[in-house]
Design an enzyme around this catalytic site. Sequence first.
Site, short mmCIF file in Angstrom:
data_model
loop_
_atom_site.label_atom_id
_atom_site.label_comp_id
_atom_site.label_asym_id
_atom_site.label_seq_id
_atom_site.Cartn_x
_atom_site.Cartn_y
_atom_site.Cartn_z
N GLY A 1 70.58 35.89 36.50
CA GLY A 1 69.37 36.67 36.23
C GLY A 1 69.62 37.65 35.10
O GLY A 1 70.39 37.35 34.18
N GLU A 2 68.93 38.81 35.14
CA GLU A 2 69.05 39.85 34.10
C GLU A 2 68.51 39.38 32.76
O GLU A 2 68.75 40.02 31.74
CB GLU A 2 70.51 40.27 33.85
CG GLU A 2 71.23 40.84 35.02
CD GLU A 2 72.68 41.26 34.68
OE1 GLU A 2 73.07 41.22 33.49
OE2 GLU A 2 73.39 41.65 35.61
N GLY A 3 67.86 38.21 32.70
CA GLY A 3 67.47 37.66 31.41
C GLY A 3 68.63 37.05 30.65
O GLY A 3 68.50 36.76 29.45
#
Lengths: 334, 334
Positions: free
Chosen positions: A300-302
């Site tokens: 995640g987190e981009g």
Amino acid sequence: MTKSLADIVTLLATIPGPDAEAVAAWAQREPQLTKPAGSLGRLEEIVRWLTAWQGRHPPRLDRVRARIFAGNHGVTAQGVSAFPAAVTHQMVLNFQSGGAAINQLCRANDVELSVLALDLDRPTQDFTQAPAMTEAEFAAAFDTGFQSVPADTDLLAIGEMGIGNTSAAAAVALGLFGGQAADWVGRGTGVEGDGLTRKTKAVAAGADLHAGSSPLEVLRRLGGRELAAMAGAVVAARLARIPVMLDGYVCCAAAAALAAARPGALDHCLVAHVSAEPGHRRLLERLDKQPLLDMSMRLGEGSGAVLAVGLVRSGLACHAGMATFAQAGVSGKD
Amino acid sequence: MTKSLADIVTLLATIPGPDAEAVAAWAQREPQLTKPAGSLGRLEEIVRWLTAWQGRHPPRLDRVRARIFAGNHGVTAQGVSAFPAAVTHQMVLNFQSGGAAINQLCRANDVELSVLALDLDRPTQDFTQAPAMTEAEFAAAFDTGFQSVPADTDLLAIGEMGIGNTSAAAAVALGLFGGQAADWVGRGTGVEGDGLTRKTKAVAAGADLHAGSSPLEVLRRLGGRELAAMAGAVVAARLARIPVMLDGYVCCAAAAALAAARPGALDHCLVAHVSAEPGHRRLLERLDKQPLLDMSMRLGEGSGAVLAVGLVRSGLACHAGMATFAQAGVSGKD
């Protein structure tokens, strides 16, 4: 001004399509470049996409921005995650001090990063018991995402952080597309054994409780603030002619609610990667999206979205910078 | 000093293995970083590989170099290519003046580029009639590649240009791994219909004529100067502890001769991408290599290898730059 669900549906009815004139300019230049036609494969397609949705040729990548949204989830009370809920806030501090993966990836790929923490001290309701968000909470979160996208952005990467949010993503996917909870549930940050069983049960219970909801209602009832905000950012980008790079499972589940509400709502989005979370591959099949990367990432987190920005930069460098057959004095096909 | 085939076999017997101590330092740091264990997937593996083969922790990416080798092929007389043989030289000029795809990709990914043209005015022999190269020609080409790799290189990307060289690659693959010519032949730069039939026949005829050859003899008899040079660069890199990023079908076919001559000879190599050329996927299965990218590219020039350098840079940025759980005050797994 925040938007009700009805306002969002109205907005979705107004979204623009691709720019045919800009695409024609791309299509005029591309076959003149010194390479066999089509030989850069998806790198060529990426630039066509960028051109179509920026609505200009050549497209630009001067201001590439990442927006990462963080939220907390009441469903963590069901013991669905391998990490304590406090980690969401701790990781936001880590983002702010530059120590997380996404900070390094943004630096390596020349992407400006902003992190928006959404009421972390007020987790959503546990979706196995009640809607995750009230209509007002959903509208506020959606609007935070909607307002977070500067109009002069050339490419937007979006991502999220939220302990418990792969449970929310799985519940949203189950609510939108049906099937069994087990089809959509994975190990998230690393939940195993009994935890995985609890997670699957919670997702099934949530989908049962909120069955029969419209797509945006699914997002409100089973999602979370960071999911609502990502949906808001995707819509804002479309209205401002900003192409969007989607990240992993949670990001795509949020975006999927838009596609379910309005076919074509994600045409301005590419999916950066398919994650190790098994529901993500299934979700991309439903969305008819082919990911750019398959690196077994599940952070995640981009992180995947920003990693893929490098591919976009390389594609544009080729399209914009290459010599034509005529310029280079190179012979064409026999 | 040029190397005979026997010299190369002797060299291959001396190649070093990975550095266990450096890998241990990687393995000690990686689980401390602020992310769920393993959540960066192949980005983590890439950095382990870089560490193992540079033999130092943290690894460096200060001097990333691309070496592109160009050669001409007698087999073009069989009408196997969509482009005239003159394009090889024209494209070398295009590389030198900065107009090709590889120039843009090197700039975008901060890679230093050198292009080495190998006796373009003396094509190899048509391998359907005779060995492509004499022993002296093969040795000279191998040595050009071997000498082209500065010892202070942190990561080497290799690639090629040569009208007709997917025919050479297919013939080498067929000579090394057997099967049918059609298994290994694809459309290359875009050959179709009768041209594709001629290409398949030429590859079959070459493999028949040179059947029973040792792996390096296969490379000499069915390959080309740029294939021999790429093999030389791969061996030189191994001896100098330089990790190598391999490119597409032609590059991997050349490298495959080394793996066939000496198991493990490509352990210091990653394969950047699987190309649209169908033989490439089959070849990677034989080599037990998982490509990093699958972008339907089929250009050569090292384009995939240099594109993948961006992924390596992103991976190292994370490993080297991220905060640990202790530094960031982030809680571990419950």
